[in-house]
Design an enzyme around this catalytic site. Sequence first.
Site, PDB file in Angstrom:
ATOM      1  N   SER A 277     111.237  73.763  76.173  1.00 42.79           N
ATOM      2  CA  SER A 277     111.978  74.696  75.337  1.00 42.79           C
ATOM      3  C   SER A 277     113.424  74.239  75.196  1.00 42.79           C
ATOM      4  O   SER A 277     114.049  73.784  76.154  1.00 42.79           O
ATOM      5  CB  SER A 277     111.895  76.079  75.980  1.00 42.79           C
ATOM      6  OG  SER A 277     113.080  76.779  75.748  1.00 42.79           O
ATOM      7  N   LYS A 278     113.927  74.387  73.967  1.00 44.11           N
ATOM      8  CA  LYS A 278     115.306  73.970  73.701  1.00 44.11           C
ATOM      9  C   LYS A 278     116.306  74.903  74.401  1.00 44.11           C
ATOM     10  O   LYS A 278     117.462  74.561  74.573  1.00 44.11           O
ATOM     11  CB  LYS A 278     115.562  73.987  72.191  1.00 44.11           C
ATOM     12  CG  LYS A 278     114.843  72.885  71.451  1.00 44.11           C
ATOM     13  CD  LYS A 278     115.686  72.426  70.265  1.00 44.11           C
ATOM     14  CE  LYS A 278     114.975  71.532  69.305  1.00 44.11           C
ATOM     15  NZ  LYS A 278     114.358  70.365  69.656  1.00 44.11           N
ATOM     16  N   ARG A 279     115.833  76.078  74.790  1.00 44.55           N
ATOM     17  CA  ARG A 279     116.746  77.042  75.412  1.00 44.55           C
ATOM     18  C   ARG A 279     117.017  76.737  76.877  1.00 44.55           C
ATOM     19  O   ARG A 279     117.887  77.311  77.487  1.00 44.55           O
ATOM     20  CB  ARG A 279     116.177  78.457  75.282  1.00 44.55           C
ATOM     21  CG  ARG A 279     116.204  78.995  73.864  1.00 44.55           C
ATOM     22  CD  ARG A 279     115.746  80.438  73.832  1.00 44.55           C
ATOM     23  NE  ARG A 279     114.431  80.590  74.457  1.00 44.55           N
ATOM     24  CZ  ARG A 279     113.292  80.340  73.833  1.00 44.55           C
ATOM     25  NH1 ARG A 279     113.293  79.935  72.587  1.00 44.55           N
ATOM     26  NH2 ARG A 279     112.124  80.507  74.453  1.00 44.55           N
TER      27      ARG A 279
END
Length: 345
Positions: A277-279
């Site tokens: 996930s980019k988060r």
Amino acid sequence: MSPASPDDPPPAAPEAVPGEAPSPATTPRGRFAPSPSGRMHLGNAWTALLAWLSARSKGGAVVLRMEDLDPERSKEHFAALILEDLAWLGLDWDEGPGKGGPFGPYRQSERRAVYRQRLEALTARGLTYPCFCTRAELRGVTQAPHAGDAEPVYAGTCLRLTGARRAAKRELGRGAALRLRAGEARIAFEDLVLGPQMQDLAAQCGDFVVRRSDGVHAYQLAVSVDDMDHRVTEVVRGADLLDSTGRQILLHGLLGGTPPAYAHVPLLVDPDGRRLSKRRGDTDLGELRARGVPPETVTGWLAWRAGLLDRPRKASPRELADGFSFRPLPTGPVVVPENWMEDMT
Ligand code: GLU
């Protein structure tokens, strides 16, 4: 469905387009091919490290190509940060943006004339045809189709257009994309990680887009032309790009080149099994660097998960290159736990 008309272009010929083939490289040449649509994360570092180790362990060269094909998605500041992050990881390259080299340019945004020329050669051979299907059907063709967002199998709708209907569509101002006649191509190859592969293009994608209707060239075309022109002999990338390989090998053949060897390495995934996930701050190289994490922590952990170290410890790419092999790589996706740095010494 209208029947085939006599003015349809001839079926795809298996012969190559003459006069375009570079001479084969003598030293092994690997490559990094990042897309500057975001900051690097652990997953990009993983493929870059494995590509670098494989090339360097054979005394080979490394080419860096910036895949900024799509003007809407590519950002110059990300391109600059990717170069910085690779250097920070200890992954150097011999040719690439800012460095030059004999086979440049090394930015896709500077290679449009080359793609145009190769497409013209393919079109002159009757190997492409215009496609007037809507943009929605053609979405995403400039990006590498990571598993899960691959384009659907094309039904061949525009292949069956008569010359008159084609002309009528043009008159209505419908811009045309260009598709390559993949025909019934079945492509066999030996993946350096996954072993023997067989890809049936009719079942996988059908005739695929090589240029969007707005004139932007598609990933499949650009990456094949680039790997050929940059004399790449070995492509190391994520297993989610395995499906693209048949298309690229077909293009190499039609363009008169020899395809490189391919190594599709397992993906790094979140604990829920999905793509990183980019988060997640703990996998973003920008955040890791800001927190003062040493690069050897990142490369050491990745090397351990690649089976190159027997325990998680700091290690630089240079000390890992000797005796590198894909053999100890795990066969399935590699989970990056939330506390992945915890055990590092
Ligand atoms: N530019 C692609 C990406 O960053 C990689 C394409 C490739 O390795 O063929 O996802």
